[in-house]
Design an enzyme around this catalytic site. Structure first.
Site, PDB file in Angstrom:
ATOM      1  N   ASN A   9      39.690 -53.145 -47.396  1.00 16.67           N
ATOM      2  CA  ASN A   9      40.129 -53.898 -48.578  1.00 16.67           C
ATOM      3  C   ASN A   9      41.444 -53.278 -49.023  1.00 16.67           C
ATOM      4  OD1 ASN A   9      40.520 -55.084 -51.052  1.00 16.67           O
ATOM      5  ND2 ASN A   9      38.789 -54.054 -52.054  1.00 16.67           N
ATOM      6  N   TRP A  10      42.532 -53.977 -48.719  1.00 17.86           N
ATOM      7  CA  TRP A  10      43.853 -53.397 -48.987  1.00 17.86           C
ATOM      8  C   TRP A  10      44.289 -53.531 -50.442  1.00 17.86           C
ATOM      9  CZ3 TRP A  10      47.212 -55.154 -44.175  1.00 17.86           C
ATOM     10  CH2 TRP A  10      46.744 -54.475 -43.051  1.00 17.86           C
ATOM     11  N   LYS A  11      43.519 -54.293 -51.229  1.00 21.47           N
ATOM     12  CA  LYS A  11      43.837 -54.456 -52.659  1.00 21.47           C
ATOM     13  C   LYS A  11      45.307 -54.876 -52.821  1.00 21.47           C
ATOM     14  CE  LYS A  11      40.182 -51.208 -53.582  1.00 21.47           C
ATOM     15  NZ  LYS A  11      39.561 -50.222 -54.453  1.00 21.47           N
ATOM     16  N   HIS A  94      34.124 -58.239 -56.102  1.00 20.76           N
ATOM     17  CA  HIS A  94      34.549 -56.836 -56.142  1.00 20.76           C
ATOM     18  C   HIS A  94      34.553 -56.353 -57.601  1.00 20.76           C
ATOM     19  CE1 HIS A  94      36.889 -53.209 -55.834  1.00 20.76           C
ATOM     20  NE2 HIS A  94      36.539 -53.182 -54.564  1.00 20.76           N
ATOM     21  N   GLU A  96      36.476 -54.513 -59.224  1.00 25.62           N
ATOM     22  CA  GLU A  96      37.763 -54.590 -59.942  1.00 25.62           C
ATOM     23  C   GLU A  96      37.970 -56.002 -60.488  1.00 25.62           C
ATOM     24  OE1 GLU A  96      40.156 -52.902 -56.810  1.00 25.62           O
ATOM     25  OE2 GLU A  96      39.218 -50.968 -57.187  1.00 25.62           O
ATOM     26  N   GLU A 166      28.473 -51.017 -53.536  1.00 22.38           N
ATOM     27  CA  GLU A 166      29.566 -50.158 -53.983  1.00 22.38           C
ATOM     28  C   GLU A 166      29.283 -49.650 -55.393  1.00 22.38           C
ATOM     29  OE1 GLU A 166      33.401 -51.131 -51.653  1.00 22.38           O
ATOM     30  OE2 GLU A 166      33.373 -52.394 -53.420  1.00 22.38           O
ATOM     31  N   GLY A 172      37.335 -45.481 -55.439  1.00 24.59           N
ATOM     32  CA  GLY A 172      38.663 -44.943 -55.691  1.00 24.59           C
ATOM     33  C   GLY A 172      38.661 -43.635 -56.470  1.00 24.59           C
ATOM     34  N   SER A 213      34.880 -44.558 -51.860  1.00 22.02           N
ATOM     35  CA  SER A 213      35.435 -43.288 -51.413  1.00 22.02           C
ATOM     36  C   SER A 213      34.985 -42.879 -50.005  1.00 22.02           C
ATOM     37  CB  SER A 213      35.125 -42.183 -52.426  1.00 22.02           C
ATOM     38  OG  SER A 213      35.730 -42.481 -53.678  1.00 22.02           O
ATOM     39  N   GLY A 234      38.497 -48.942 -49.190  1.00 20.30           N
ATOM     40  CA  GLY A 234      39.771 -49.153 -49.865  1.00 20.30           C
ATOM     41  C   GLY A 234      40.811 -48.181 -49.334  1.00 20.30           C
ATOM     42  N   GLY A 235      40.984 -47.056 -50.045  1.00 20.81           N
ATOM     43  CA  GLY A 235      42.048 -46.087 -49.746  1.00 20.81           C
ATOM     44  C   GLY A 235      42.190 -45.715 -48.285  1.00 20.81           C
TER      45      GLY A 235
HETATM   46  P1  PGA Z   1      37.751 -46.883 -52.037  1.00 15.62           P
HETATM   47  O1  PGA Z   1      37.568 -48.450 -52.413  1.00 15.62           O
HETATM   48  O2  PGA Z   1      37.335 -46.769 -50.588  1.00 15.62           O
HETATM   49  O3  PGA Z   1      39.209 -46.619 -52.245  1.00 15.62           O
HETATM   50  O4  PGA Z   1      36.857 -46.134 -52.940  1.00 15.62           O
HETATM   51  C1  PGA Z   1      36.460 -49.155 -51.977  1.00 15.62           C
HETATM   52  C2  PGA Z   1      36.534 -50.582 -52.449  1.00 15.62           C
HETATM   53  O5  PGA Z   1      37.098 -50.821 -53.527  1.00 15.62           O
HETATM   54  O6  PGA Z   1      36.041 -51.504 -51.778  1.00 15.62           O
END
Ligand code: PGA
Length: 256
Positions: A9-11, A94, A96, A166, A172, A213, A234-235
């Protein structure tokens, strides 16, 4: 065995040029891991170009959300009709988007049905906040999210979707859930809830990822857990070497 799926997930990261350069570098490193589904979810801006670059390749493209209507006066939104032909997967719900963009279990459900109608595989994200965790409300929260998100779905359709557990406090933050804890929540809360809603067969068939994470130094431990069928990342999905490591470690842990 359920087929593992690793999704990046590149956000709101990477320009179109950066997205293209990334997948061109990544593809040759991971394309031989045939037994694993591999997905990148770029920003909407980059989806058509990345999709063209990855055409007929084993690295698939996903969107980070979609709108449930085909078209309309919905400023800033993107519909399934517009994404058709470019993506195979779509992340829905998600945290966010739940936190900043008014996503609710009801909109997740509408998006889920729209995604299925267009033939996209939804990756539905669920998870509890830190306060809910500390108040021992995880089971209740996940129950409610699943019931709302998966309303009016039949068992066959349910067996084709992907869930991403999640914990919001782990996204994050570097505060990842312990692999055994994530495994327990999936095995003792999420799958039994799916079994109640759709039957045991669907619960056993459904692929459930962990997210929060995940990185190359903890991935192996997650993938060694029997209930965890992959990761939503994500990251660590933003670096070619890290993403490659995640796929490699999945293959190693699952014996693929
Ligand atoms: P993260 O993000 O791996 O940076 O914690 C995960 C996500 O938001 O799907």
């Amino acid at each position: 065995m359920r087929r593992p799926i690793i999704a990046g997930n590149w956000k709101m990261y990477k320009t179109v040029a950066e997205s293209v350069a990334f997948v061109q570098e990544l593809l040759p490193k991971i394309e031989t891991y045939f037994a694993i589904d591999k997905v990148v979810c770029p920003n909407f801006m980059a989806i058509p170009t990345v999709s063209e670059v990855l055409k007929d390749s084993p690295l698939k493209v996903g969107a980070q959300t979609l709108h449930w209507k085909q078209e309309g006066a919905f400023t800033s939104q993107t519909s399934g009709e517009m994404l058709k032909g470019y993506i195979d997967f779509v992340i829905i719900g998600h945290s966010e988007n739940r936190a900043y963009l008014a996503e609710t279990d009801e909109t997740v459900n509408k998006k889920l049905h729209a995604a299925l109608q267009y033939g996209f595989t939804p990756i539905v994200a669920i998870g509890e906040t830190k306060d809910e965790l500390e108040a021992h409300l995880t089971t209740e929260v996940l129950h409610k999210q699943l019931q709302g998100a998966l309303a009016n779905l039949d068992a066959h359709a349910a067996s084709t979707i992907i869930l991403a557990y999640e914990p919001i406090w782990a996204i994050g933050t570097g505060l990842n859930a312990k692999p055994e804890d994530a495994n327990r929540v999936i095995g003792e809360v999420i799958r039994p809830t799916i079994a109640t809603l759709f039957g045991e067969e669907t619960a056993q068939a459904m692929r459930i990822q962990y997210g929060g994470s995940v990185n190359p130094s903890n991935m192996l431990a997650y993938m060694q857990q029997p209930e965890i069928d992959g990761a939503l990342v994500g990251g660590a999905s933003l670096k070619v070497d890290d993403f490659t490591q995640l796929i490699k470690q999945t293959a190693e842990a699952k014996g693929l």
